[in-house]
Design an enzyme around this catalytic site. Structure first.
Site, PDB file in Angstrom:
ATOM      1  CE  LYS A  13      19.748  44.168  79.846  1.00 45.25           C
ATOM      2  NZ  LYS A  13      20.203  45.394  79.765  1.00 45.25           N
ATOM      3  CE  LYS A  63      17.719  44.347  76.375  1.00 47.73           C
ATOM      4  NZ  LYS A  63      18.645  45.687  76.921  1.00 47.73           N
TER       5      LYS A  63
END
Ligand code: PBG
Length: 324
Positions: free
Chosen positions: A194, A247
């Site tokens: 992320k 992400k």
């Protein structure tokens, strides 16, 4: 010229036959934003077409989506300011509206797979994913809260826990808490890679969860780094993650491909709020053909190697492909 690639593009029938990638609603997880007031419905300004919904409205939304073939939902709470405190106590209170709603959702739709979010930022007054002390984001102290939060969510009956916080060691810590309490069937979809991204802006508007001070760069990954994702993925696998997530998705297609090539676990990609907002804004201005751009975007994420796509486009995609 005995090799003419155009022969395999000559008609719709031929093109469809040789198509390498197909996106279907089976690939999707649809993120939903939960409001406390059961009947409330408030559009997210920076995400036209996406609403924050109270429990009754969310139940209706899920019912409609199931009919369209969308079976997996990731529910995020919109936590009113007066519930927020330094140590995110509402995040593990079984009587808090989020935990109660998860339980209700799961009991109404046992056939759906429900994913919940584990991170402190919606619940703590600092707006960070971990506990904050003297401006520092504490790691190991945060794990204890994450463990309690994951347990409270597992107790509601949900299927998949999504730790989105990026603290070191949290997947293993959560796995142990779940197993010690008999929840060895609850899956973990780790936010493995992320990145500290500008593309989360509209989500933070939706949840009112932006950090009060500083940024998330001491825990979320540097957008410049690719190989570091392998370190995170190795740890997640070792700690028991069932899915690895990248992400955002679009600016990180190389990272999706990297994880796909190196791990056998299913790879998820989060097509985040800012990515949705960009397409929407350009589409609303008439600068791009929104529907085609959406299809191409989702295709690119799948082609890069994502087995699972968390996307705000899920319902529109389903409606469009069913001709509704
Ligand atoms: C926070 C969290 C974020 C998103 C999911 N969980 C934002 C952040 O890290 O600041 C972003 C999702 C999106 O932008 O669609 N734990």
């Amino acid at each position: 010229m005995n090799i003419r690639p155009r022969r395999n593009r000559k008609s719709e029938a031929v093109r469809r036959m040789v198509e390498e990638t197909k996106v279907t609603t089976d690939d999707f997880i649809f993120p939903l934003f939960l409001l406390e007031g059961a009947d409330d419905k408030i559009e997210v300004d920076s995400m036209p077409g996406i609403y924050r919904l109270g429990l009754d409205k969310i139940l209706k939304e899920i019912e409609g989506c199931l009919k369209l073939g969308i079976n997996v939902f990731d529910v995020f709470p919109v936590v009113p300011e007066h519930y927020k405190d330094k140590t995110a106590t509402k995040s593990f209170d079984p009587n808090f509206f989020y935990q109660k709603a998860l339980k209700r959702i799961k009991s109404e739709f046992p056939e759906a797979a429900i994913m919940s979010d584990v991170a402190l930022d919606p619940y703590n007054s600092d707006g960070h994913d971990g506990l904050v002390k003297n401006g520092e984001i504490l790691n190991d102290e945060t794990l204890e809260v994450l463990g309690k939060m994951a347990l409270a969510q597992a107790e509601t009956g949900i299927d998949i826990i999504g730790p989105s916080d990026m603290m070191d060691g949290r997947v293993g810590y959560i796995r142990e808490v779940l197993d010690d309490n008999g929840f060895n069937n609850v899956s973990i979809m780790s936010y493995t890679a992320k990145y500290a991204s500008a593309f989360y802006g509209p989500f933070r508007d939706a949840l009112d969860s932006a950090p009060k001070n500083g940024d998330k760069k001491t825990y979320q990954m540097n957008p410049a780094n690719q190989r570091e994702a392998l370190i995170e993925a190795d740890l997640d696998i070792e700690e028991g993650a069932d899915f690895l997530m990248v992400k955002p998705a679009l600016a990180y297609l190389d990272v999706i491909k990297l994880l796909k090539d190196n791990y056998a676990q299913p790879i998820a990609a989060y097509n985040v709020s800012g990515e949705y907002a960009m397409l929407k804004a350009a589409g609303m201005k008439g600068w791009i053909d929104y529907d085609r751009a959406m299809m191409e975007t989702l295709l690119s994420i799948k082609r890069a190697g994502a087995d699972v796509i968390l996307t705000y486009h899920a319902k529109e995609f389903a409606l469009l492909t069913k001709g509704l």
